[in-house]
Design an enzyme around this catalytic site. Structure first.
Site, PDB file in Angstrom:
ATOM      1  N   ASP A 174       0.311  -9.368  -4.945  1.00  0.00           N
ATOM      2  CA  ASP A 174       1.377  -8.924  -5.005  1.00  0.00           C
ATOM      3  C   ASP A 174       1.356  -7.579  -5.529  1.00  0.00           C
ATOM      4  O   ASP A 174       2.082  -7.000  -6.491  1.00  0.00           O
ATOM      5  CB  ASP A 174       2.551  -9.669  -5.366  1.00  0.00           C
ATOM      6  CG  ASP A 174       3.946  -8.924  -4.982  1.00  0.00           C
ATOM      7  OD1 ASP A 174       4.011  -8.177  -4.345  1.00  0.00           O
ATOM      8  OD2 ASP A 174       4.811  -9.424  -5.544  1.00  0.00           O
TER       9      ASP A 174
ATOM     10  N   GLY B  71       7.884  -4.743 -10.031  1.00  0.00           N
ATOM     11  CA  GLY B  71       6.528  -4.914  -9.272  1.00  0.00           C
ATOM     12  C   GLY B  71       5.488  -4.218 -10.489  1.00  0.00           C
ATOM     13  O   GLY B  71       5.533  -3.246 -11.142  1.00  0.00           O
TER      14      GLY B  71
ATOM     15  N   HIS C 296       9.886 -13.982   1.113  1.00  0.00           N
ATOM     16  CA  HIS C 296      10.394 -13.458  -0.282  1.00  0.00           C
ATOM     17  C   HIS C 296      11.621 -14.192  -0.384  1.00  0.00           C
ATOM     18  O   HIS C 296      12.611 -13.665   0.118  1.00  0.00           O
ATOM     19  CB  HIS C 296      10.437 -11.849  -0.354  1.00  0.00           C
ATOM     20  CG  HIS C 296      11.110 -11.470  -1.486  1.00  0.00           C
ATOM     21  ND1 HIS C 296      10.453 -10.679  -2.465  1.00  0.00           N
ATOM     22  CD2 HIS C 296      12.370 -11.462  -1.880  1.00  0.00           C
ATOM     23  CE1 HIS C 296      11.365 -10.345  -3.433  1.00  0.00           C
ATOM     24  NE2 HIS C 296      12.591 -10.922  -3.184  1.00  0.00           N
TER      25      HIS C 296
ATOM     26  N   LEU D  49       0.809  -1.288   0.058  1.00  0.00           N
ATOM     27  CA  LEU D  49       0.058  -0.035   0.111  1.00  0.00           C
ATOM     28  C   LEU D  49       0.859   1.331   0.119  1.00  0.00           C
ATOM     29  O   LEU D  49       0.515   2.271  -0.032  1.00  0.00           O
ATOM     30  CB  LEU D  49      -1.038   0.027   1.310  1.00  0.00           C
ATOM     31  CG  LEU D  49      -1.805  -1.176   1.185  1.00  0.00           C
ATOM     32  CD1 LEU D  49      -2.838  -1.041   2.445  1.00  0.00           C
ATOM     33  CD2 LEU D  49      -2.913  -1.206  -0.269  1.00  0.00           C
TER      34      LEU D  49
ATOM     35  N   HIS E  69       3.710   1.700  -8.698  1.00  0.00           N
ATOM     36  CA  HIS E  69       4.924   2.343  -8.798  1.00  0.00           C
ATOM     37  C   HIS E  69       4.692   3.620  -9.828  1.00  0.00           C
ATOM     38  O   HIS E  69       3.418   3.271 -10.471  1.00  0.00           O
ATOM     39  CB  HIS E  69       6.205   1.774  -9.567  1.00  0.00           C
ATOM     40  CG  HIS E  69       6.861   0.772  -8.667  1.00  0.00           C
ATOM     41  ND1 HIS E  69       7.543   1.028  -7.369  1.00  0.00           N
ATOM     42  CD2 HIS E  69       6.862  -0.493  -8.823  1.00  0.00           C
ATOM     43  CE1 HIS E  69       7.896  -0.162  -6.663  1.00  0.00           C
ATOM     44  NE2 HIS E  69       7.397  -1.179  -7.566  1.00  0.00           N
TER      45      HIS E  69
HETATM   46  N1  LIG Z   1       7.131  -7.714  -6.300  1.00  0.00           N
HETATM   47  C1  LIG Z   1       7.608  -6.796  -6.965  1.00  0.00           C
HETATM   48  O1  LIG Z   1       7.967  -6.928  -7.886  1.00  0.00           O
HETATM   49  N2  LIG Z   1       8.145  -5.708  -6.019  1.00  0.00           N
HETATM   50  C2  LIG Z   1       7.541  -5.435  -4.746  1.00  0.00           C
HETATM   51  C3  LIG Z   1       8.499  -6.191  -3.616  1.00  0.00           C
HETATM   52  C4  LIG Z   1       8.077  -7.652  -3.775  1.00  0.00           C
HETATM   53  O2  LIG Z   1       6.832  -8.220  -3.542  1.00  0.00           O
HETATM   54  O3  LIG Z   1       9.120  -8.536  -3.583  1.00  0.00           O
HETATM   55  C5  LIG Z   1       7.533  -4.104  -4.304  1.00  0.00           C
HETATM   56  O4  LIG Z   1       7.254  -3.686  -3.228  1.00  0.00           O
HETATM   57  O5  LIG Z   1       7.415  -3.187  -5.252  1.00  0.00           O
HETATM   58 ZN   LIG Z   2       5.567  -8.076  -2.474  1.00  0.00          ZN
HETATM   59 ZN   LIG Z   3       8.483 -10.262  -2.872  1.00  0.00          ZN
END
Ligand SMILES: NC(=O)N[C@@H](CC(=O)O)C(=O)O
Ligand SMILES: [Zn+2]
Ligand SMILES: [Zn+2]
Length: 424
Positions: free
Chosen positions: A303, A322, A177, A61, A307
């Site tokens: 997940d 992400g 993770h 979040l 961004h």
């Molecule tokens: N999954 C991702 O690619 N990024 C996640 C971090 C994570 O879940 O490892 C993030 O916080 O942006």
């Molecule tokens: Zn994550």
């Molecule tokens: Zn992760």
């Protein structure tokens, strides 16, 4: 207040749709299939599906600290739009929920602005730097749902082992993770075929699987409950499957994008296709499907990792990992796997509701008398094109833009209160 939802279809154990009604009083389900009570607020379900509100045990979040990417308000509105009613928020925020004070700060922010139920993780180490272990008992007392350093792998086996032993003592779940930093090789996508075509550095599958293999043995020795985040490779699946067969208390999740996409789908050096773990090979994707179906993988988690457009604008190298996930998860999975007959509707719903709830001992994800009235109404016939510009999330970073899907949530309710309603 009493609410009566009628003309609604529930999916039974045989995955058949059965028309029924739901009565809600004081935020709880008090009847299923009963008569309309006097003085009730009446909602016409219009023959749509009603499912337990989705439970997502892996979300980001961004607030506090990264409000330019997402806030608790925008992230939970996005989740509600996707049919989610309970989400667990990962601790890679600033500050990290690694102390009583920081947990209280985050709880206060959730209290102030969450549109749905948010259960925060506590971190396994201070500042998720892998060095100093947190006091998990203290964090649990402040409401930490489980413990993770998501975003980074725990590099030192001893750190993981010590936290697992403590987690076993306080009956908490360790959520990992898995990523061995010495095996990342500055990769930005899967080390396979497509990265070579695009001339981009690759992350080998062992980067993930060797740490899972280590951790399941640590979990066995510690007697801990251990949950693996975003499983992406066939070797990881094998490690989890073997561990389960050996009686180790391991559970695992898979993300929609790893079920829907593979490395060869990546069209170009576009950071909207960059996520951690990366999209793997076709046989990895196949093994994830098999693992869900045989119970090696327990649940689906998005997940959701927003961004900014600026961060994702300019190719994979340099962009953060992400992609967002809340608003597309159900329709994409429903369209690709239920409509095509690969999964039953009941299976998909279970993987997004009761299954994740069970792992974390949550009393959610079920539509039964006495349960919290957390539900989502879904129009299975509604067909719509994914439009990132229209997302409620601040994030636009999705590889699914332009996909056509059916099965969109039209109303989401948490404790009997409407958290999202499609404007007609
Ligand atoms: N999954 C991702 O690619 N990024 C996640 C971090 C994570 O879940 O490892 C993030 O916080 O942006
Ligand atoms: Zn994550
Ligand atoms: Zn992760």
């Amino acid at each position: 207040m009493t609410t009566f939802i009628h003309n609604i279809k529930m999916v039974n154990e045989a995955s058949e749709l059965v028309t029924t009604s739901i009565t809600i009083e004081e935020g709880k389900i008090t009847a299923i299939g009963g008569e309309q009570p006097a003085h009730a607020q009446v909602i016409d379900g219009k023959g749509n599906l009603v499912a337990p509100g989705f439970v997502d045990v892996h979300t980001h979040l961004r607030e506090p600290g990264f409000e330019h990417k997402e806030t608790i308000a925008t992230g939970t509105a996005s989740a509600a739009k996707g049919g989610f009613t309970t989400i667990c928020a990962m601790p890679n925020t600033k500050p990290v929920p690694d102390s009583i004070e920081n947990m209280q700060l985050i709880n206060g922010l959730i209290q102030d602005s969450a549109a749905i139920r948010v259960l925060p993780y506590g971190s396994l180490t201070k500042d998720i730097s892998g060095e100093v272990r947190t006091n998990m008992e203290e964090l649990k007392a402040q409401g930490a749902v489980a413990f993770s350093d998501d975003g980074v792998g725990i590099q030192l086996a001893a750190t993981m082992y010590e936290q697992m032993k403590e987690a076993a003592r306080i009956d908490a779940v360790v959520v990992a993770h898995c990523e061995d930093n010495s095996l990342i090789y500055e990769g930005v996508m899967h080390e396979g075929t497509r990265n070579k075509e695009l001339g981009l550095p690759g992350i080998p599958s062992i980067c993930e699987s060797v740490q899972i293999a280590r951790d399941v043995l640590l979990a066995e020795a510690a007697g801990a409950r251990y949950h693996v985040c975003h499983v992406s490779t066939k070797e990881s699946v094998r490690a989890v499957r073997d561990a389960k067969a050996a009686g180790i208390r391991v559970t695992a999740e898979v993300c929609p994008h790893h079920l829907l996409l593979e490395e060869m789908d990546i069209p170009s050096d576009d950071a909207n296709w960059k996520m951690n773990p990366p999209l793997r090979a076709a046989d990895d994707k196949d093994s994830l499907h098999a693992a869900l179906l045989d119970g090696t993988i327990d649940c689906i988690a998005t997940d959701h990792a927003p961004h900014t457009v600026e961060e994702k604008c300019c190719g994979m190298v340099g962009a953060p990992f992400g992609i967002v996930g809340f608003e597309t998860a159900f329709p994409l999975l429903y369209t690709s796997f239920v409509e095509t007959g690969k999964w039953t509707l009941k299976q998909l719903i279970n993987w997004m509701t009761v299954k994740p709830s069970q792992i974390f001992d949550l009393p959610y994800g079920t539509l039964t008398v006495g349960a919290s009235a957390d539900l989502t109404i879904i129009d299975l016939n509604k067909e719509q094109t994914v439009d990132a510009e229209g997302f409620v999330s601040k994030g636009r970073n999705t590889p699914f833009n332009g996909w056509v899907a059916k099965g969109w949530p039209v109303l989401t309710m948490v404790e009997g209160k409407i958290a999202f309603e499609e404007v007609q």
